[in-house]
Design an enzyme around this catalytic site. Structure first.
Site, short mmCIF file in Angstrom:
data_model
loop_
_atom_site.label_atom_id
_atom_site.label_comp_id
_atom_site.label_asym_id
_atom_site.label_seq_id
_atom_site.Cartn_x
_atom_site.Cartn_y
_atom_site.Cartn_z
N SER A 133 2.75 -2.01 10.25
CA SER A 133 4.19 -2.03 10.54
C SER A 133 4.83 -3.39 10.30
O SER A 133 5.71 -3.81 11.05
CB SER A 133 4.46 -1.53 11.95
OG SER A 133 3.97 -0.21 12.09
N GLU A 183 -5.69 -5.07 10.23
CA GLU A 183 -4.72 -4.02 10.50
C GLU A 183 -5.07 -3.34 11.81
O GLU A 183 -5.89 -2.39 11.81
CB GLU A 183 -4.73 -2.98 9.37
CG GLU A 183 -4.41 -3.54 8.01
CD GLU A 183 -3.80 -2.47 7.09
OE1 GLU A 183 -2.82 -2.80 6.44
OE2 GLU A 183 -4.28 -1.33 7.08
N GLU A 233 -6.96 4.69 7.68
CA GLU A 233 -6.74 6.11 7.38
C GLU A 233 -7.97 6.72 6.72
O GLU A 233 -8.30 7.88 6.94
CB GLU A 233 -5.49 6.28 6.50
CG GLU A 233 -4.22 6.08 7.32
CD GLU A 233 -3.04 5.51 6.56
OE1 GLU A 233 -3.07 5.51 5.32
OE2 GLU A 233 -2.09 5.05 7.22
N HIS A 251 -9.58 1.21 4.64
CA HIS A 251 -8.32 1.37 5.38
C HIS A 251 -8.57 2.31 6.56
O HIS A 251 -9.36 3.26 6.45
CB HIS A 251 -7.24 1.93 4.46
CG HIS A 251 -5.87 1.87 5.07
ND1 HIS A 251 -5.45 2.81 5.97
CD2 HIS A 251 -4.86 0.98 4.93
CE1 HIS A 251 -4.21 2.50 6.36
NE2 HIS A 251 -3.83 1.39 5.74
N GLY A 309 1.63 2.96 11.17
CA GLY A 309 2.44 4.17 11.19
C GLY A 309 3.02 4.48 12.56
O GLY A 309 3.50 5.58 12.80
N GLY A 357 2.76 -1.28 4.47
CA GLY A 357 2.76 0.17 4.30
C GLY A 357 4.16 0.68 3.96
O GLY A 357 4.70 0.43 2.88
N GLY A 358 4.80 1.36 4.90
CA GLY A 358 6.10 2.00 4.68
C GLY A 358 7.14 1.10 4.03
O GLY A 358 7.88 1.54 3.13
N ASN A 414 0.87 -1.18 0.00
CA ASN A 414 0.00 0.00 0.00
C ASN A 414 0.90 1.22 0.00
O ASN A 414 1.44 1.61 1.04
CB ASN A 414 -0.90 -0.04 1.25
CG ASN A 414 -1.79 1.18 1.34
OD1 ASN A 414 -1.85 1.99 0.42
ND2 ASN A 414 -2.48 1.31 2.48
N TRP A 415 1.06 1.81 -1.18
CA TRP A 415 2.01 2.93 -1.30
C TRP A 415 1.44 4.23 -0.72
O TRP A 415 2.15 5.22 -0.61
CB TRP A 415 2.38 3.14 -2.78
CG TRP A 415 3.26 2.06 -3.35
CD1 TRP A 415 3.69 0.91 -2.72
CD2 TRP A 415 3.83 2.00 -4.67
NE1 TRP A 415 4.47 0.16 -3.56
CE2 TRP A 415 4.58 0.80 -4.76
CE3 TRP A 415 3.77 2.84 -5.78
CZ2 TRP A 415 5.26 0.43 -5.93
CZ3 TRP A 415 4.46 2.47 -6.94
CH2 TRP A 415 5.19 1.29 -7.00
N LYS A 416 0.16 4.23 -0.42
CA LYS A 416 -0.50 5.42 0.13
C LYS A 416 -0.21 6.64 -0.77
O LYS A 416 -0.07 6.46 -1.98
CB LYS A 416 -0.08 5.64 1.59
CG LYS A 416 -0.30 4.37 2.43
CD LYS A 416 -0.12 4.58 3.90
CE LYS A 416 -0.33 3.26 4.63
NZ LYS A 416 -0.21 3.38 6.08
C1 3PY Z 1 0.76 0.02 7.33
O1 3PY Z 1 1.39 -1.01 7.46
O2 3PY Z 1 1.14 1.07 7.83
C2 3PY Z 1 -0.48 0.05 6.55
O3 3PY Z 1 -1.28 0.92 6.75
C3 3PY Z 1 -0.71 -0.96 5.50
O4 3PY Z 1 -1.91 -0.73 4.84
#
Ligand code: 3PY
Length: 248
Positions: free
Chosen positions: A211, A168, A98, A96, A174, A232-233, A8-10
């Site tokens: 994470s 999640e 977020e 998600h 994050g 994510g990151g 998930n590159w956001k």
């Molecule tokens: C994360 O791992 O920070 C995520 O939000 C994956 O979607």
């Protein structure tokens, strides 16, 4: 059960950075056997070009990060499921944390998006997860059950078979905190139990997100109900993402 690692590159990377990262992933995976399905969820503006670049590759697919449930009309700034489908996009992340927190997306919105995606042949990756205080006051199982049932409201068993889940925990997104392998497995098993008790398909992949990184992926993916990760990151660096994909 299929193993899946999704990135998930956001809202990260300009076009040139994103195209370079996709290239690195393509080069490294084109020589790999098909054992792990990679899914990349870039910002929507890159989907069209990336879908052409990935046309001949079966083990890398694309996901949108969000969608709107109406087919078309006066919804400035939104993208519909039929638009995604016309580009050959196979997956879409829905709900998600977020989006739930920052953009006030509700369980009802999630359900409408899931129905619209399925109608257009796109598999939703439904994110569910509890907040920190919900884990601390031990209501996390109730929260997850409610999110699952709301997301699948009105869907048949056959339709639920097309859904992928991403557990999640919001307190692990994050924050650098990760659920332990035991906490992840325990919740994934619970998700399957709720699906089973309510007549939904139990054989769909359940990914862990929050994470997840090269240092903890192997342990987390060791859980018998953990079928991969939504990253994510760590999905923004080819080496880290590919290392996670090699962690089964
Ligand atoms: C994360 O791992 O920070 C995520 O939000 C994956 O979607």
């Amino acid at each position: 059960m299929r193993k899946i690692v999704a990135g998930n590159w956001k809202m990260n990377m300009n076009y040139h950075e994103a195209a370079k990262l996709l290239d690195e992933i393509i080069i490294s995976r084109s020589s790999k056997p098909d054992d792990v399905q990679l899914i990349i969820a870039p910002p929507a503006i890159y989907l069209s070009e990336f879908s052409s670049a990935l046309r001949d590759l079966e083990n890398i697919s694309l996901a949108a990060q969000n969608v709107y449930h109406s087919d078309n009309g006066a919804y400035t700034g939104e993208i519909s499921t039929s638009m995604l489908s016309s580009l050959g996009i196979n997956y879409c992340i829905v709900g998600h944390s977020e989006r739930r927190t920052l953009f006030k997306e509700t369980d009802t919105d999630v359900n409408l998006k899931v129905k619209s995606l399925l109608k257009d042949g796109i598999q939703p990756i439904i994110c569910i997860g509890e907040l920190l205080h919900e884990r601390e006051n031990e209501t996390h199982f109730q929260v997850i059950e409610k999110q699952i049932l709301a997301a699948l409201e009105g869907l048949s068993e056959a339709e639920s078979a097309k859904v992928l889940w991403a557990y999640e925990p919001v307190w692990a997104i994050g924050t650098g905190k990760t659920a332990s392998a035991e906490q992840a497995q325990e919740m994934h098993a619970f998700i399957r139990k709720i699906l089973s008790e309510n007549g939904f398909n139990t054989q769909t992949p359940i990914l862990y997100g929050g994470s997840c990184k090269p240092g903890n992926a192997k342990e987390i993916f060791g859980g018998k109900d953990v079928n991969g990760g939504l990253i994510g990151g760590a999905s923004l660096k080819a080496n880290d993402f590919l290392q996670i994909a090699n962690s089964f």
